[in-house]
Design an enzyme around this catalytic site. Sequence first.
Site, PDB file in Angstrom:
ATOM      1  N   ASP A  98       0.867  -1.177   0.000  1.00  0.00           N
ATOM      2  CA  ASP A  98       0.000   0.000   0.000  1.00  0.00           C
ATOM      3  C   ASP A  98       0.909   1.235   0.000  1.00  0.00           C
ATOM      4  O   ASP A  98       1.602   1.496   0.987  1.00  0.00           O
ATOM      5  CB  ASP A  98      -0.873  -0.052   1.265  1.00  0.00           C
ATOM      6  CG  ASP A  98      -1.883   1.070   1.329  1.00  0.00           C
ATOM      7  OD1 ASP A  98      -1.650   2.124   0.704  1.00  0.00           O
ATOM      8  OD2 ASP A  98      -2.911   0.899   2.017  1.00  0.00           O
ATOM      9  N   HIS A  99       0.875   1.950  -1.079  1.00  0.00           N
ATOM     10  CA  HIS A  99       1.809   3.073  -1.242  1.00  0.00           C
ATOM     11  C   HIS A  99       1.528   4.214  -0.259  1.00  0.00           C
ATOM     12  O   HIS A  99       2.351   5.101  -0.064  1.00  0.00           O
ATOM     13  CB  HIS A  99       1.754   3.579  -2.683  1.00  0.00           C
ATOM     14  CG  HIS A  99       3.045   4.212  -3.146  1.00  0.00           C
ATOM     15  ND1 HIS A  99       4.076   4.541  -2.295  1.00  0.00           N
ATOM     16  CD2 HIS A  99       3.462   4.579  -4.373  1.00  0.00           C
ATOM     17  CE1 HIS A  99       5.063   5.087  -2.967  1.00  0.00           C
ATOM     18  NE2 HIS A  99       4.719   5.122  -4.224  1.00  0.00           N
ATOM     19  N   ARG A 100       0.348   4.188   0.362  1.00  0.00           N
ATOM     20  CA  ARG A 100       0.070   5.226   1.365  1.00  0.00           C
ATOM     21  C   ARG A 100       0.905   4.989   2.621  1.00  0.00           C
ATOM     22  O   ARG A 100       1.227   5.919   3.351  1.00  0.00           O
ATOM     23  CB  ARG A 100      -1.418   5.219   1.751  1.00  0.00           C
ATOM     24  CG  ARG A 100      -2.348   5.608   0.615  1.00  0.00           C
ATOM     25  CD  ARG A 100      -3.777   5.362   1.003  1.00  0.00           C
ATOM     26  NE  ARG A 100      -4.027   3.965   1.332  1.00  0.00           N
ATOM     27  CZ  ARG A 100      -5.161   3.479   1.799  1.00  0.00           C
ATOM     28  NH1 ARG A 100      -6.174   4.287   2.002  1.00  0.00           N
ATOM     29  NH2 ARG A 100      -5.308   2.201   2.044  1.00  0.00           N
TER      30      ARG A 100
END
Length: 436
Positions: free
Chosen positions: A408-410
Site C-alpha cells: 500500500d503506497h500510502r
Amino acid sequence: MAITQVNVPDIGDFDSVEVIEVLVAEGDQVEVDDSLITLESDKATMEIPSPFSGKITKIAISVGDSVSEGNYLLDIEASDEAAEAPKEAPKAETVSTAMPAPTEAPTSSPTQAPAAAQTVSNAKPVNPQAMGAAFHASPSVRAFARKLGVDLTHVEGKGPKGRIQQTDVEAAIKAVMSGQAPAPGQGAMSGSGIPPIPGIDFSQFGDTTTEELGRIKKISGKFLHASWLNVPHVTQFDECDITEMDQFRKDQKAAAEKQGIKLTPLVFVMKAVVKALQDFPSFNASLSEDGQSIIKKHYYNIGIAVDTPNGLVVPVVKDVDKKGIYELSRDLMEISAKARDGKLGPKDMQGGCFTISSLGGIGGTQFTPIVNAPEVAIMGLSKAKMQPVWNGSEFEPRLIMPFSVSYDHRAIDGAEGVRFTTTVANYLSDLRQLIL
Ligand code: CAO
C-alpha cells in the site's frame, strides 16, 4: 382582481440571457417565491421567483427566447391579499416600480421592454447559481436532485448543450433502481463511480452454461475487490538465490519426514519475512480507518493463501517469530488441511499482519498479488529455477526464486519497498543471518 405583469427583474450584469425553462403554465396557481422561469447565461442559471401569489393568466415567452432586464415574461392575476401585499410585505421591497397592472397583456416581443405604463417590474432579486464546469442544470433541477440525494456529476444531461433536465435525473434514478446502472460509489465501495462493465448475452456466440460462484469465492471476491479499489498498490519484483537454503531443506527432509513433517521452501520464507518485518515495522502494520495514522503491530502472524477446491482462503499462522522450522511446517500442514477440508474457523483466519501467497509449487515467473487489506503488504512466491549466474569468473548453476511484494503506497514508500525485498532476498540467500 388585478392582473399584474411580471417582467425580468434586475439580473445584474447579464444581458440577453436565454430562457431555458418555463416552470409554470397558464392557469397555474402560484405562491410567492415559486419559481416561474429559469434563465441561463454562459456563467449562471437564475430562477425568476413569483413576486406574489395568484393565477398565471398569460405567458409571453417561451423556451429559447432571449431576455434582458425589464422584458415582459408573464401575467399573474394576483389573489386579493397578494394584490395588497407588495406594499406591505417586506419581500415586496425589491419591487422597483409599482404601476397599476394593465388590463390587457401587451403583445410585444420578449426581447423588447414593454412600455413603461404597462410595466410592473415586481420580481424579487434572483439568485444566480454559478455554473460549474462539471454540469449545467437549472436551480429547480438542482433542487430536485438535492431533494432526492442525487449527485448531478453522475447524471448525463440530455438537454440542449448537455444541460441536465429533471427527466435526466429521473432516468438516472430509474436506471439505478432497476439495476441497469450501479449507484454511484457502490461499484467502487469508495465513491469512485466506476463505469459498469456491460452485460453481454454470450449465447449469441455459442453454447454457454452459468454456474453460481461458490460461497468462498463470493466472500473473497468482495474483499479482493475492496482492496483493489481502495489500496494504491505498487508491486516490487525481485528474486533471490535459494541454492543453499534449498540444500539445507533437502538435507533436513528425511529427518523431518520421520516426524511426519513435509519441509517446503515456504517455511523458510516465513522466517525470513518475519525478520524483515522486524527490520521494517511499517510492513507489519495497518493504516487507521481515517488514513491519518499507521498502527504498527508488535506480533508476527503470517497469513498464508491456500488454494482449495472451493476457492482461496487465508488462514493465519500465529507467532511465527517464536517458532522453529518444524513447528511452522506442522502449523502450515494443519491449516492447509483444515482449509482444504473446509474446517477453518473464524479464529484461524484472524489476526494476520502480512500475507504470503505461494504459487511456487505450481509454476509461473512473477505475479502481482493483491494486498490483503487492512494489511499493507503481501508477498507472492513463484517457482524457483536453476539458472546460470555469473560469479565474476564463470557461470554457476544457482537456484533462483522470483518473488514480488505488493504494498500500500500510502503506508510504504518505493525506496522502502525495494529495501524490504532486498533484505528478504539477503536473508533467504544466507539463512545464518536469521539467527544474528
Ligand atoms: N519453487 C520451487 N518449488 C517449490 C516452491 C517454489 N517457490 N514452493 C514450493 N515448491 C515445491 C515444494 O517443495 C514441493 O515439492 P516437493 O514435494 O518436491 O518438496 C511442491 O512444490 C509442492 O509444494 P506445496 O504447494 O504442496 O507446499 P507449499 O508449502 O509450497 O505451499 C500452500 C503450501 C498451502 C501455500 C500451497 O499448497 C497452496 O495452496 N498454494 C496456492 C496459493 C494460492 O492459490 N495463491 C494464489 C493467491 S491469489 O489468487
